[in-house]
Design a protein around this motif. Sequence first.
Motif, PDB file in Angstrom:
ATOM      1  N   ASP A 140       0.839  -1.196   0.000  1.00 11.79           N
ATOM      2  CA  ASP A 140       0.000   0.000   0.000  1.00 11.79           C
ATOM      3  C   ASP A 140       0.882   1.257   0.000  1.00 11.79           C
ATOM      4  O   ASP A 140       2.056   1.219   0.380  1.00 11.79           O
ATOM      5  CB  ASP A 140      -0.957  -0.004   1.205  1.00 11.79           C
ATOM      6  N   ALA A 141       0.288   2.359  -0.443  1.00  9.02           N
ATOM      7  CA  ALA A 141       1.028   3.609  -0.625  1.00  9.02           C
ATOM      8  C   ALA A 141       1.670   4.109   0.666  1.00  9.02           C
ATOM      9  O   ALA A 141       2.795   4.620   0.657  1.00  9.02           O
ATOM     10  CB  ALA A 141       0.116   4.679  -1.210  1.00  9.02           C
ATOM     11  N   ILE A 194      12.659  -0.123  -1.032  1.00 13.00           N
ATOM     12  CA  ILE A 194      13.960  -0.344  -1.657  1.00 13.00           C
ATOM     13  C   ILE A 194      14.301   0.897  -2.483  1.00 13.00           C
ATOM     14  O   ILE A 194      13.449   1.380  -3.240  1.00 13.00           O
ATOM     15  CB  ILE A 194      13.923  -1.603  -2.541  1.00 13.00           C
ATOM     16  N   PRO A 195      15.509   1.447  -2.328  1.00 12.54           N
ATOM     17  CA  PRO A 195      15.870   2.645  -3.094  1.00 12.54           C
ATOM     18  C   PRO A 195      15.661   2.448  -4.596  1.00 12.54           C
ATOM     19  O   PRO A 195      16.033   1.418  -5.153  1.00 12.54           O
ATOM     20  CB  PRO A 195      17.355   2.838  -2.761  1.00 12.54           C
ATOM     21  N   GLY A 196      15.029   3.428  -5.209  1.00 14.20           N
ATOM     22  CA  GLY A 196      14.781   3.378  -6.643  1.00 14.20           C
ATOM     23  C   GLY A 196      13.513   2.633  -7.030  1.00 14.20           C
ATOM     24  O   GLY A 196      13.137   2.625  -8.199  1.00 14.20           O
ATOM     25  N   ALA A 197      12.862   1.999  -6.052  1.00 11.58           N
ATOM     26  CA  ALA A 197      11.643   1.247  -6.358  1.00 11.58           C
ATOM     27  C   ALA A 197      10.524   2.196  -6.765  1.00 11.58           C
ATOM     28  O   ALA A 197      10.463   3.336  -6.315  1.00 11.58           O
ATOM     29  CB  ALA A 197      11.212   0.422  -5.150  1.00 11.58           C
ATOM     30  N   ARG A 257      12.933   6.449   1.922  1.00 15.75           N
ATOM     31  CA  ARG A 257      11.649   6.919   2.428  1.00 15.75           C
ATOM     32  C   ARG A 257      11.160   8.047   1.545  1.00 15.75           C
ATOM     33  O   ARG A 257      11.942   8.811   1.017  1.00 15.75           O
ATOM     34  CB  ARG A 257      11.793   7.421   3.866  1.00 15.75           C
ATOM     35  N   THR A 258       9.861   8.137   1.397  1.00 13.08           N
ATOM     36  CA  THR A 258       9.259   9.231   0.650  1.00 13.08           C
ATOM     37  C   THR A 258       8.822  10.279   1.647  1.00 13.08           C
ATOM     38  O   THR A 258       8.007   9.993   2.514  1.00 13.08           O
ATOM     39  CB  THR A 258       8.043   8.728  -0.161  1.00 13.08           C
TER      40      THR A 258
END
Length: 109
Positions: A27-28, A36-39, A105-106
Amino acid sequence: MSDFQRIAPDRAQALREQGAVVVDVRDAQSFAQAHIPGARHLDNHSLHDFIAQADLDQPLIVSCYHGNSSQGAAAYLASQGFREVYSLDGGFELWRANYPAEIARTVSE
Protein backbone atom coordinates in the motif's frame (compact mmCIF):
# COMPACT_ATOMS: atom_id res chain seq x y z
CA MET A 1 7.96 -16.22 -21.16
CA SER A 2 4.89 -16.01 -18.95
CA ASP A 3 6.65 -17.20 -15.85
CA PHE A 4 8.64 -15.58 -13.09
CA GLN A 5 11.37 -16.67 -10.70
CA ARG A 6 11.48 -16.29 -6.95
CA ILE A 7 14.78 -14.82 -5.78
CA ALA A 8 16.48 -14.06 -2.48
CA PRO A 9 17.43 -10.49 -1.49
CA ASP A 10 21.12 -11.01 -2.37
CA ARG A 11 20.22 -11.95 -5.95
CA ALA A 12 17.78 -9.03 -6.11
CA GLN A 13 20.51 -6.68 -4.95
CA ALA A 14 22.87 -7.97 -7.65
CA LEU A 15 20.19 -7.54 -10.33
CA ARG A 16 19.40 -4.06 -9.00
CA GLU A 17 23.05 -3.10 -9.32
CA GLN A 18 22.89 -4.28 -12.95
CA GLY A 19 19.92 -2.01 -13.69
CA ALA A 20 16.85 -4.13 -12.92
CA VAL A 21 13.65 -2.20 -12.27
CA VAL A 22 12.11 -2.68 -8.82
CA VAL A 23 8.37 -2.28 -8.26
CA ASP A 24 6.67 -2.41 -4.86
CA VAL A 25 3.05 -3.54 -4.66
CA ARG A 26 2.46 -2.72 -0.98
CA ASP A 27 0.00 0.00 0.00
CA ALA A 28 1.03 3.61 -0.63
CA GLN A 29 1.53 4.47 3.06
CA SER A 30 3.87 1.51 3.67
CA PHE A 31 5.80 2.36 0.52
CA ALA A 32 6.17 5.99 1.62
CA GLN A 33 7.45 4.95 5.04
CA ALA A 34 10.17 2.67 3.66
CA HIS A 35 11.06 0.96 0.39
CA ILE A 36 13.96 -0.34 -1.66
CA PRO A 37 15.87 2.65 -3.09
CA GLY A 38 14.78 3.38 -6.64
CA ALA A 39 11.64 1.25 -6.36
CA ARG A 40 8.48 2.43 -8.02
CA HIS A 41 5.17 2.07 -6.23
CA LEU A 42 2.75 0.07 -8.34
CA ASP A 43 -0.97 -0.19 -7.67
CA ASN A 44 -4.17 -0.67 -9.69
CA HIS A 45 -4.14 3.02 -10.64
CA SER A 46 -0.55 3.14 -11.96
CA LEU A 47 -0.33 -0.36 -13.44
CA HIS A 48 -1.58 0.42 -16.95
CA ASP A 49 0.75 3.40 -17.43
CA PHE A 50 3.69 1.44 -16.00
CA ILE A 51 3.16 -1.41 -18.47
CA ALA A 52 2.63 0.98 -21.41
CA GLN A 53 5.88 2.86 -20.69
CA ALA A 54 8.10 -0.01 -19.53
CA ASP A 55 10.98 -1.65 -21.35
CA LEU A 56 9.70 -5.25 -21.44
CA ASP A 57 13.24 -6.57 -21.92
CA GLN A 58 14.60 -4.96 -18.74
CA PRO A 59 14.68 -7.28 -15.69
CA LEU A 60 11.84 -6.55 -13.27
CA ILE A 61 11.80 -7.32 -9.52
CA VAL A 62 8.46 -7.29 -7.71
CA SER A 63 8.40 -6.69 -3.96
CA CYS A 64 5.60 -6.79 -1.38
CA TYR A 65 5.48 -7.26 2.41
CA HIS A 66 6.61 -10.87 2.82
CA GLY A 67 6.92 -12.28 -0.70
CA ASN A 68 3.38 -13.61 -1.20
CA SER A 69 1.48 -10.88 -3.06
CA SER A 70 4.50 -10.21 -5.24
CA GLN A 71 4.18 -13.68 -6.76
CA GLY A 72 0.73 -12.95 -8.17
CA ALA A 73 1.86 -9.54 -9.39
CA ALA A 74 4.99 -11.05 -10.96
CA ALA A 75 2.94 -13.70 -12.76
CA TYR A 76 0.60 -11.02 -14.09
CA LEU A 77 3.46 -8.80 -15.28
CA ALA A 78 5.11 -11.78 -16.98
CA SER A 79 1.81 -12.48 -18.76
CA GLN A 80 1.83 -8.87 -19.99
CA GLY A 81 5.06 -9.41 -21.90
CA PHE A 82 7.86 -8.73 -19.44
CA ARG A 83 10.59 -11.18 -20.35
CA GLU A 84 12.52 -11.41 -17.07
CA VAL A 85 10.37 -11.12 -13.95
CA TYR A 86 11.34 -11.91 -10.38
CA SER A 87 9.42 -12.05 -7.11
CA LEU A 88 11.43 -11.05 -4.03
CA ASP A 89 11.32 -13.94 -1.56
CA GLY A 90 10.64 -12.67 1.95
CA GLY A 91 9.50 -9.36 0.48
CA PHE A 92 10.48 -5.98 1.83
CA GLU A 93 10.68 -7.31 5.40
CA LEU A 94 13.48 -9.74 4.51
CA TRP A 95 15.14 -7.05 2.39
CA ARG A 96 15.10 -4.68 5.38
CA ALA A 97 16.63 -7.39 7.60
CA ASN A 98 19.42 -8.08 5.10
CA TYR A 99 20.05 -4.53 3.87
CA PRO A 100 19.13 -2.09 6.66
CA ALA A 101 21.25 0.64 5.06
CA GLU A 102 19.45 0.17 1.72
CA ILE A 103 16.11 1.74 2.69
CA ALA A 104 14.53 4.83 1.15
CA ARG A 105 11.65 6.92 2.43
CA THR A 106 9.26 9.23 0.65
CA VAL A 107 9.06 12.54 2.45
CA SER A 108 5.74 14.30 2.13
CA GLU A 109 5.64 17.57 3.99
